[in-house]
Design a protein around this motif. Structure first.
Motif, PDB file in Angstrom:
ATOM      1  N   ASP A 188      -3.624  17.500  42.232  1.00  0.00           N
ATOM      2  CA  ASP A 188      -5.024  17.527  41.482  1.00  0.00           C
ATOM      3  C   ASP A 188      -5.481  17.392  40.485  1.00  0.00           C
ATOM      4  N   GLU A 189      -5.451  18.157  39.854  1.00  0.00           N
ATOM      5  CA  GLU A 189      -6.267  18.497  38.402  1.00  0.00           C
ATOM      6  C   GLU A 189      -5.771  16.885  37.269  1.00  0.00           C
ATOM      7  N   ILE A 190      -4.559  16.766  37.362  1.00  0.00           N
ATOM      8  CA  ILE A 190      -4.293  15.533  36.960  1.00  0.00           C
ATOM      9  C   ILE A 190      -4.676  14.300  37.816  1.00  0.00           C
ATOM     10  N   GLU A 191      -4.691  14.541  38.670  1.00  0.00           N
ATOM     11  CA  GLU A 191      -5.546  12.765  39.430  1.00  0.00           C
ATOM     12  C   GLU A 191      -6.459  13.122  38.987  1.00  0.00           C
ATOM     13  N   ASN A 192      -7.397  14.315  39.046  1.00  0.00           N
ATOM     14  CA  ASN A 192      -8.658  14.329  38.938  1.00  0.00           C
ATOM     15  C   ASN A 192      -9.418  14.281  37.507  1.00  0.00           C
ATOM     16  N   VAL A 240      -3.864   8.529  33.224  1.00  0.00           N
ATOM     17  CA  VAL A 240      -2.470   9.552  33.295  1.00  0.00           C
ATOM     18  C   VAL A 240      -1.714   8.047  33.779  1.00  0.00           C
ATOM     19  N   ILE A 241      -0.615   8.042  32.313  1.00  0.00           N
ATOM     20  CA  ILE A 241       0.010   7.542  32.845  1.00  0.00           C
ATOM     21  C   ILE A 241       1.552   8.197  33.164  1.00  0.00           C
ATOM     22  N   ALA A 242       2.228   7.795  33.976  1.00  0.00           N
ATOM     23  CA  ALA A 242       3.748   8.552  34.179  1.00  0.00           C
ATOM     24  C   ALA A 242       5.347   8.328  33.938  1.00  0.00           C
ATOM     25  N   ALA A 243       5.431   8.862  32.714  1.00  0.00           N
ATOM     26  CA  ALA A 243       6.524   7.615  31.941  1.00  0.00           C
ATOM     27  C   ALA A 243       7.912   8.727  32.423  1.00  0.00           C
ATOM     28  N   ILE A 244       8.592   8.453  33.607  1.00  0.00           N
ATOM     29  CA  ILE A 244       9.495   8.476  34.407  1.00  0.00           C
ATOM     30  C   ILE A 244      10.604   8.029  33.629  1.00  0.00           C
ATOM     31  N   LEU A 246       3.918  15.568  41.140  1.00  0.00           N
ATOM     32  CA  LEU A 246       3.556  15.975  39.999  1.00  0.00           C
ATOM     33  C   LEU A 246       3.454  14.520  39.701  1.00  0.00           C
ATOM     34  N   ALA A 247       4.129  13.182  39.429  1.00  0.00           N
ATOM     35  CA  ALA A 247       4.820  12.217  39.010  1.00  0.00           C
ATOM     36  C   ALA A 247       3.371  11.157  39.928  1.00  0.00           C
ATOM     37  N   MET A 248       3.024  11.483  41.614  1.00  0.00           N
ATOM     38  CA  MET A 248       2.162  10.627  42.196  1.00  0.00           C
ATOM     39  C   MET A 248       0.523  10.961  42.105  1.00  0.00           C
ATOM     40  N   GLY A 249       0.145  12.634  41.458  1.00  0.00           N
ATOM     41  CA  GLY A 249      -0.958  12.594  40.914  1.00  0.00           C
ATOM     42  C   GLY A 249      -1.161  11.675  40.069  1.00  0.00           C
ATOM     43  N   PRO A 282       7.738  19.163  51.729  1.00  0.00           N
ATOM     44  CA  PRO A 282       6.900  18.917  50.376  1.00  0.00           C
ATOM     45  C   PRO A 282       5.981  19.795  50.291  1.00  0.00           C
ATOM     46  N   GLY A 283       5.551  20.468  49.524  1.00  0.00           N
ATOM     47  CA  GLY A 283       4.548  21.219  49.241  1.00  0.00           C
ATOM     48  C   GLY A 283       2.758  21.887  48.254  1.00  0.00           C
ATOM     49  N   PHE A 284       3.857  20.354  47.339  1.00  0.00           N
ATOM     50  CA  PHE A 284       2.778  20.150  46.634  1.00  0.00           C
ATOM     51  C   PHE A 284       1.735  18.764  46.065  1.00  0.00           C
ATOM     52  N   GLY A 285       1.398  18.399  47.732  1.00  0.00           N
ATOM     53  CA  GLY A 285       0.566  16.968  47.945  1.00  0.00           C
ATOM     54  C   GLY A 285       1.774  16.202  48.264  1.00  0.00           C
TER      55      GLY A 285
END
Length: 261
Positions: free
Chosen positions: A91-95, A100-104, A115-118, A141-144
């Motif tokens: 949530d904090e990353i999304e907000n 914020v870019i995830a380089a997977i 985490l990446a989807m945030g 899944p429990g982290f969103g």
């Protein structure tokens, strides 16, 4: 701040946060706590205008730390605490009001994909493996993940991916809308930096932060509430030096000199 699970490099107003928790960059409770502190610091750092999140070695994040699950069996409160902490960092990353870019760069599973989807934008290498395999553990899944995946792919595809525990390579993840771009391993960080620069160069942080807030906040509220938020942030900008400078520079056909105020 002493860091045990992350490496942070700041260059050209872009922060690169590398999760470094050998051997698979799992999200232990301590790693999550450190990530939360890192992102909080970057949020308040006026020198940082965009953030890239990636993983060290062959993994982005292989998932949550399964060993910590064992201690939670028979204790619903401990399970809840893990979900609360995991959802909080996503949530904090999304907000974040900075892009914020995830380089997977590799395996991005379970909590790693959550985490990446945030993040606001996702780039993956072709051989990256993405999926939510929690049902194979008798969990969900429990982290969103149940919420963000369906928002990215649609309900039917999210149901398919979660209920089958199917794992996708980079190109497949792009086809269903989980990632926006697939590039070679050599191009991953350079591409992420290029996109980050495109997000921030020649623009004022006063407008960037409001645009991100309106888009992310509006996705989780009614259209009427989102439009009200947009009107308010639009009007606020008329009190800023940068809006005045941007418009004046356009009229005078020159590049604006933003001060981010």
């Amino acid at each position: 701040m002493s860091k045990n699970f992350t490496n942070v490099l700041i260059e050209d107003a872009i922060a690169i946060v590398e999760i470094d928790h050998a051997p698979a960059n799992t999200l232990s409770s301590a790693c999550i706590a450190e990530l939360r502190e890192v992102f909080n610091n970057l949020s308040n750092d006026k020198q940082v205008k965009a953030i890239i999140l990636t993983g060290a070695g062959r993994f982005f994040v292989a998932g949550a730390d399964i060993k910590e699950f064992v201690a939670a069996f028979g204790n619903e409160d401990k399970g809840l605490d893990m979900a609360v902490a995991g959802q909080a960092i996503c949530d904090e990353i999304e907000n974040m009001k900075k892009p914020v870019i995830a380089a997977i760069n590799g395996a991005c599973l379970g909590g790693g994909l959550e985490l990446a989807m945030g993040c606001h934008y996702r780039i993956a290498v072709p051989d990256a493996i993405l999926g939510l395999p929690e049902l194979k553990l008798g969990l969900i899944p429990g982290f969103g993940g149940t919420q963000r995946l369906s928002r990215l792919t649609g309900t039917a595809t999210a149901l398919e991916l979660i209920l089958t525990s199917k794992q996708l390579k980079g190109k497949e993840a792009k086809e269903v809308g989980i990632v926006q771009l697939v590039v070679s391993p050599e191009e991953l960080l350079p591409s992420a930096k290029t996109i980050a620069k495109a997000f921030i160069e020649g623009k004022s942080m006063t407008s960037i932060t409001r645009a991100v807030e309106c888009i992310i906040g509006g996705a989780n509220e009614s259209l009427a509430d989102g439009l009200e938020r947009e009107r308010s942030r639009f009007a606020e900008l008329f009190l800023t030096d940068d809006a005045k400078e941007g418009v004046q520079a356009f009229i005078e056909k020159r590049k604006p000199l933003f001060t981010h105020k």
